[in-house]
Design a protein around this motif. Structure first.
Motif, PDB file in Angstrom:
ATOM      1  N   UNK A  33       5.030 -14.672   2.210  1.00 16.18           N
ATOM      2  CA  UNK A  33       5.212 -15.578   3.268  1.00 16.18           C
ATOM      3  C   UNK A  33       6.822 -16.200   3.198  1.00 16.18           C
ATOM      4  N   UNK A  34       7.318 -16.225   4.171  1.00 14.07           N
ATOM      5  CA  UNK A  34       8.861 -16.766   4.106  1.00 14.07           C
ATOM      6  C   UNK A  34       8.979 -18.282   3.781  1.00 14.07           C
ATOM      7  N   UNK A  35       8.059 -18.941   4.797  1.00 13.34           N
ATOM      8  CA  UNK A  35       8.269 -20.497   4.636  1.00 13.34           C
ATOM      9  C   UNK A  35       7.397 -21.209   3.902  1.00 13.34           C
ATOM     10  N   UNK A  36       7.738 -22.212   2.955  1.00  9.98           N
ATOM     11  CA  UNK A  36       7.122 -23.070   2.190  1.00  9.98           C
ATOM     12  C   UNK A  36       6.800 -24.446   2.939  1.00  9.98           C
ATOM     13  N   UNK A  37       5.586 -24.586   3.572  1.00 11.23           N
ATOM     14  CA  UNK A  37       5.437 -26.128   4.276  1.00 11.23           C
ATOM     15  C   UNK A  37       5.430 -27.211   3.294  1.00 11.23           C
ATOM     16  N   UNK A  38       4.509 -26.991   2.156  1.00 12.07           N
ATOM     17  CA  UNK A  38       4.361 -28.224   1.354  1.00 12.07           C
ATOM     18  C   UNK A  38       3.884 -27.673   0.011  1.00 12.07           C
ATOM     19  N   UNK A  39       4.129 -28.234  -0.980  1.00 15.30           N
ATOM     20  CA  UNK A  39       3.372 -27.995  -2.284  1.00 15.30           C
ATOM     21  C   UNK A  39       2.975 -29.303  -3.127  1.00 15.30           C
ATOM     22  N   UNK A  40       2.212 -28.935  -4.088  1.00 15.92           N
ATOM     23  CA  UNK A  40       1.937 -30.162  -5.078  1.00 15.92           C
ATOM     24  C   UNK A  40       0.462 -29.915  -5.824  1.00 15.92           C
ATOM     25  N   UNK A  41      -0.180 -31.027  -5.830  1.00 14.58           N
ATOM     26  CA  UNK A  41      -1.327 -30.822  -6.904  1.00 14.58           C
ATOM     27  C   UNK A  41      -2.663 -31.294  -6.081  1.00 14.58           C
ATOM     28  N   UNK A  42      -3.984 -30.627  -6.184  1.00 16.90           N
ATOM     29  CA  UNK A  42      -4.984 -31.159  -5.416  1.00 16.90           C
ATOM     30  C   UNK A  42      -6.205 -31.353  -6.870  1.00 16.90           C
ATOM     31  N   UNK A  43      -6.801 -32.142  -6.597  1.00 15.45           N
ATOM     32  CA  UNK A  43      -7.704 -32.683  -8.010  1.00 15.45           C
ATOM     33  C   UNK A  43      -8.803 -33.315  -7.206  1.00 15.45           C
ATOM     34  N   UNK A  44     -10.096 -33.272  -7.916  1.00 15.26           N
ATOM     35  CA  UNK A  44     -11.287 -33.951  -7.625  1.00 15.26           C
ATOM     36  C   UNK A  44     -11.280 -35.332  -8.610  1.00 15.26           C
ATOM     37  N   UNK A  45     -11.480 -36.337  -7.749  1.00 20.22           N
ATOM     38  CA  UNK A  45     -11.849 -37.500  -8.587  1.00 20.22           C
ATOM     39  C   UNK A  45     -13.162 -38.244  -8.004  1.00 20.22           C
ATOM     40  N   UNK A  46     -14.102 -38.471  -8.705  1.00 13.85           N
ATOM     41  CA  UNK A  46     -15.260 -39.076  -8.266  1.00 13.85           C
ATOM     42  C   UNK A  46     -15.902 -38.476  -7.225  1.00 13.85           C
ATOM     43  N   UNK A  47     -15.784 -37.118  -7.165  1.00  8.20           N
ATOM     44  CA  UNK A  47     -16.356 -36.254  -6.199  1.00  8.20           C
ATOM     45  C   UNK A  47     -15.779 -36.346  -4.989  1.00  8.20           C
TER      46      UNK A  47
END
Length: 78
Positions: A33-47
């Protein structure tokens, strides 16, 4: 866990989640895919899940709507 949300060929957001040991830049090289819309980290905290952070190598950051996009793509269709 890290994520990148790309814009797919139809113009829709396409999230990809991957292990933290892989850099955002490395993952970017593997995806056509050519375009990056966003990026980062995903995590679960306390459900509860949350997105945060950014990718220096991609010049992209997480956005509030990213979590909803990720959940929508991971949830089984009813």
């Amino acid at each position: 866990m890290k994520y990148i949300i790309f814009e797919d060929f139809a113009g829709h957001p396409a999230p990809i989640l991957f292990p933290s040991r892989i850099s955002h830049g490395e993952m970017r090289e593997l995806v056509p895919y050519s375009s990056v819309l966003s990026a980062g980290y995903v995590e679960a905290t306390d459900g509860a899940f949350r997105v945060h952070g950014h990718s220096v190598s991609l010049g992209a950051k997480s956005r509030p709507q990213d979590l909803e996009i990720i959940v929508r793509h991971l949830a089984p269709e009813a």
